[in-house]
Write an enzyme that holds these catalytic residues in place. Structure first.
Site, PDB file in Angstrom:
ATOM      1  N   ASP A  12       0.756  -1.138   0.237  1.00 45.13           N
ATOM      2  CA  ASP A  12      -0.067   0.411   0.332  1.00 45.13           C
ATOM      3  C   ASP A  12       0.915   1.529  -0.056  1.00 45.13           C
ATOM      4  O   ASP A  12       0.671   2.457   0.497  1.00 45.13           O
ATOM      5  CB  ASP A  12      -0.745   0.223   1.184  1.00 45.13           C
ATOM      6  CG  ASP A  12      -2.052  -1.540   1.145  1.00 45.13           C
ATOM      7  OD1 ASP A  12      -1.868  -1.218   0.585  1.00 45.13           O
ATOM      8  OD2 ASP A  12      -1.754  -1.920   2.404  1.00 45.13           O
ATOM      9  N   LYS A  15       2.053   2.013  -5.214  1.00 44.89           N
ATOM     10  CA  LYS A  15       2.228   1.676  -5.933  1.00 44.89           C
ATOM     11  C   LYS A  15       1.846   1.644  -7.438  1.00 44.89           C
ATOM     12  O   LYS A  15       2.286   2.551  -8.621  1.00 44.89           O
ATOM     13  CB  LYS A  15       2.453   0.809  -6.362  1.00 44.89           C
ATOM     14  CG  LYS A  15       3.125  -0.340  -5.097  1.00 44.89           C
ATOM     15  CD  LYS A  15       3.775  -1.575  -5.226  1.00 44.89           C
ATOM     16  CE  LYS A  15       2.750  -2.836  -4.207  1.00 44.89           C
ATOM     17  NZ  LYS A  15       2.134  -1.522  -3.531  1.00 44.89           N
ATOM     18  N   GLY A  39      -4.423  -4.284  -4.543  1.00 43.91           N
ATOM     19  CA  GLY A  39      -5.955  -3.357  -4.463  1.00 43.91           C
ATOM     20  C   GLY A  39      -5.287  -2.183  -5.097  1.00 43.91           C
ATOM     21  O   GLY A  39      -4.801  -1.785  -4.510  1.00 43.91           O
ATOM     22  N   HIS A  40      -5.265  -2.258  -5.974  1.00 42.06           N
ATOM     23  CA  HIS A  40      -4.683  -0.849  -6.418  1.00 42.06           C
ATOM     24  C   HIS A  40      -5.726   0.280  -6.574  1.00 42.06           C
ATOM     25  O   HIS A  40      -6.321   0.148  -7.821  1.00 42.06           O
ATOM     26  CB  HIS A  40      -3.458  -1.126  -7.884  1.00 42.06           C
ATOM     27  CG  HIS A  40      -2.528  -1.946  -7.469  1.00 42.06           C
ATOM     28  ND1 HIS A  40      -2.376  -2.891  -8.631  1.00 42.06           N
ATOM     29  CD2 HIS A  40      -2.004  -2.473  -6.715  1.00 42.06           C
ATOM     30  CE1 HIS A  40      -0.406  -3.468  -7.489  1.00 42.06           C
ATOM     31  NE2 HIS A  40      -1.165  -3.554  -7.265  1.00 42.06           N
ATOM     32  N   GLN A 221       2.082  -6.003  -3.426  1.00 43.77           N
ATOM     33  CA  GLN A 221       2.226  -5.856  -2.023  1.00 43.77           C
ATOM     34  C   GLN A 221       3.470  -5.416  -1.187  1.00 43.77           C
ATOM     35  O   GLN A 221       3.507  -4.031  -2.176  1.00 43.77           O
ATOM     36  CB  GLN A 221       2.438  -7.396  -1.648  1.00 43.77           C
ATOM     37  CG  GLN A 221       1.040  -8.451  -1.020  1.00 43.77           C
ATOM     38  CD  GLN A 221       0.743  -8.955  -2.621  1.00 43.77           C
ATOM     39  OE1 GLN A 221       1.565  -9.522  -3.209  1.00 43.77           O
ATOM     40  NE2 GLN A 221      -0.675  -8.579  -3.730  1.00 43.77           N
TER      41      GLN A 221
HETATM   42  P1  IMP Z   1      -2.440 -12.670   1.609  1.00 44.01           P
HETATM   43  O1  IMP Z   1      -1.809 -12.376   0.609  1.00 44.01           O
HETATM   44  O2  IMP Z   1      -3.584 -12.536   1.271  1.00 44.01           O
HETATM   45  O3  IMP Z   1      -2.473 -14.218   2.191  1.00 44.01           O
HETATM   46  O4  IMP Z   1      -2.382 -12.172   2.939  1.00 44.01           O
HETATM   47  C1  IMP Z   1      -1.309 -11.917   3.687  1.00 44.01           C
HETATM   48  C2  IMP Z   1      -0.549 -11.040   4.471  1.00 44.01           C
HETATM   49  O5  IMP Z   1      -0.102  -9.857   2.668  1.00 44.01           O
HETATM   50  C3  IMP Z   1      -1.583 -10.373   5.150  1.00 44.01           C
HETATM   51  O6  IMP Z   1      -0.828  -9.523   6.026  1.00 44.01           O
HETATM   52  C4  IMP Z   1      -2.816  -9.676   3.275  1.00 44.01           C
HETATM   53  O7  IMP Z   1      -2.931  -7.888   4.836  1.00 44.01           O
HETATM   54  C5  IMP Z   1      -1.268  -8.317   3.389  1.00 44.01           C
HETATM   55  N1  IMP Z   1      -1.552  -8.005   1.946  1.00 44.01           N
HETATM   56  C6  IMP Z   1      -1.284  -8.713   1.319  1.00 44.01           C
HETATM   57  N2  IMP Z   1      -2.097  -7.824  -0.680  1.00 44.01           N
HETATM   58  C7  IMP Z   1      -2.066  -6.739   0.043  1.00 44.01           C
HETATM   59  C8  IMP Z   1      -1.716  -5.837  -0.567  1.00 44.01           C
HETATM   60  O8  IMP Z   1      -1.675  -5.461  -1.797  1.00 44.01           O
HETATM   61  N3  IMP Z   1      -1.238  -4.836   0.459  1.00 44.01           N
HETATM   62  C9  IMP Z   1      -1.232  -4.870   1.307  1.00 44.01           C
HETATM   63  N4  IMP Z   1      -0.750  -5.893   2.164  1.00 44.01           N
HETATM   64  C10 IMP Z   1      -1.226  -7.401   1.456  1.00 44.01           C
END
Ligand code: IMP
Length: 421
Positions: A12, A15, A39-40, A221
């Site tokens: 977040d 990007k 989520g962009h 991420q």
């Molecule tokens: P997962 O990718 O859904 O398995 O989540 C694993 C960890 O990565 C969790 O702490 C999520 O909140 C974090 N996470 C996954 N995608 C994002 C993103 O796009 N932005 C911020 N955190 C993310």
């Protein structure tokens, strides 16, 4: 030239705006890992676009976008995103999906949710089935996009689902499970909808690079969520750092790769896990309110805190960063003083390198340097010399801490709200 842009904190970092900024006039924008967990958000002419799978470069009409082999794709989410985009933009001939990417199946999402619900050690995942889909990939039972066009899909799903069906039913007590026939039929139908987009994207990218096309690689991420270098186990299941780009795109070795790290002027984190500079009181709430820090995928309030130069330097190293794009400077406009964590104290000893274990990370006490705020509006400014002196001092202090130039500074939501140095 190929540019790789990636977040160097816990995600977040803004990007999408940065990719959108660099994508203007570029031939290809490529994603190489993750899935619909990302989520962009991009705002153009006051209109808000949220992407989960499709790279945000799609908003530039001459740019093509690639969903590389390193992703795990929720085909239903992809089709719905394409549908929304197609309502206002031409997408045909501009979207390419790797036949080697893995598919997120309905049971992956069920597994993700069930594990999060019942575990005493929650990760706080996005519940998009990302981890379970990557588990199947590593376990060599995953379904790839190319499989959707071959006979034998049903047998493959049957094989992959065999044990999980029992786990979901007997252990997690989820009774309403999708049948293999249902999953197969749905996937065969969805496969027809996306047929024209599916290709050998690694070859497409190798040829594009050979022909001198411009390419932006978009990391999802952030570096501290990397499966190897992040705050394990509170990470995502892919390599979000620079190395992930090679495995997840197949573009091959690129001598002139430029790696740009994106850092927010403060830090946020969603989900569980250590966060040494977290501010749980009024300052954190202030930042959340002013920075509109709520997840674009899950709507969860983000945890907020001060800039952490220890993990910043760590990210410079693990990514081989060339330069930094600093975002959301304007969110700090109202602060009297601003803290920067320059070192950690761990069990009474000073260190300037993050420890490898979660237990140690939780014991960290941040060592702060306090700098004066600028107490004036930087929102929308576009010239470095127009920034207040204290804002410039803050930026230059961060540069000194990170050992890299901060070449770009974002001061607002719109595409044009960028200071170039
Ligand atoms: P997962 O990718 O859904 O398995 O989540 C694993 C960890 O990565 C969790 O702490 C999520 O909140 C974090 N996470 C996954 N995608 C994002 C993103 O796009 N932005 C911020 N955190 C993310």
């Amino acid at each position: 030239m190929v540019k790789l842009v990636l977040g160097i904190q816990w995600g977040d970092e803004g990007k999408a705006k940065v990719v959108d900024y660099f994508a203007s006039g570029v031939d290809y924008v490529v994603r190489f890992q993750g899935g619909a967990n990302a989520g962009h958000t991009v705002i153009v002419d006051g209109k808000k676009f949220v992407f989960h799978l499709v790279p945000s470069g799609i908003l530039h009409p001459k740019t093509s976008v690639v969903i590389g082999n390193g992703l795990v794709i929720d085909i239903e989410a992809f089709i719905s995103e394409l549908g929304e985009l197609a309502a206002g933009l031409p997408v045909d001939g501009r979207v390419f999906v790797s036949n080697r990417a893995h598919v997120v199946l309905p049971y992956h999402k069920l597994m993700d949710g069930a594990k999060e619900e019942s575990s005493s050690k929650k990760i706080g995942t996005t519940r998009r089935g990302i981890g379970p889909a990557y588990i199947d990939k590593a376990d060599r039972v995953g379904i790839r996009v190319g499989d959707l066009y071959q006979p034998g899909l049903k047998e493959k799903i049957e094989h992959a689902f065999e044990v999980k069906r029992h786990l979901l039913d007997d252990y997690y007590c989820i009774k309403d499970l999708p049948s293999v026939d249902e999953m197969t039929d749905t996937l065969y139908k969805q496969a027809e909808t996306i047929r024209d987009y599916v290709t050998d994207t690694e070859l497409l990218l190798q040829n594009a690079y050979r022909d001198g096309k411009s390419i932006v690689m978009e990391g999802g991420q952030g570096s501290l969520l990397d499966a190897d270098f992040g705050t394990y186990p509170f990470v995502t299941s892919s390599n979000t750092t620079a190395s992930g780009m090679f495995a997840g795109s197949g573009i091959g070795y690129i001598p002139d790769l430029r790696i740009i790290g994106i850092a927010k002027a403060y830090i946020t984190r969603v989900g569980e896990g250590p966060f040494p500079t977290e501010e749980t009181g009024a300052v954190g709430e202030d930042i959340r309110r002013l920075g509109k820090e709520y997840g674009a995928t899950t709507g969860r309030p983000r945890r907020c805190g001060w800039f952490d130069a220890v993990i910043g330097r760590y990210s410079v190293g693990i990514n081989g960063l060339h330069e930094i794009f600093l975002t959301k400077l304007d969110v700090l406009d109202e602060q009297d003083t601003i803290k920067v964590c320059t070192a950690y104290e761990l069990d009474g000893k000073l260190t300037d390198y993050p420890p490898s274990t979660t237990e140690e990370m939780y014991r960290i006490k941040p060592v702060y340097t306090e700098v004066p705020g600028w107490k004036s509006k930087t929102f929308g400014l576009k010239k470095y010399s127009d920034l207040p002196a204290n804002a410039r001092s803050y930026i230059e202090f961060l540069e000194m801490q990170l050992g890299r130039r901060i070449s770009y500074i974002s001061t607002g939501f719109e595409r044009e709200d960028v200071v170039i140095r």
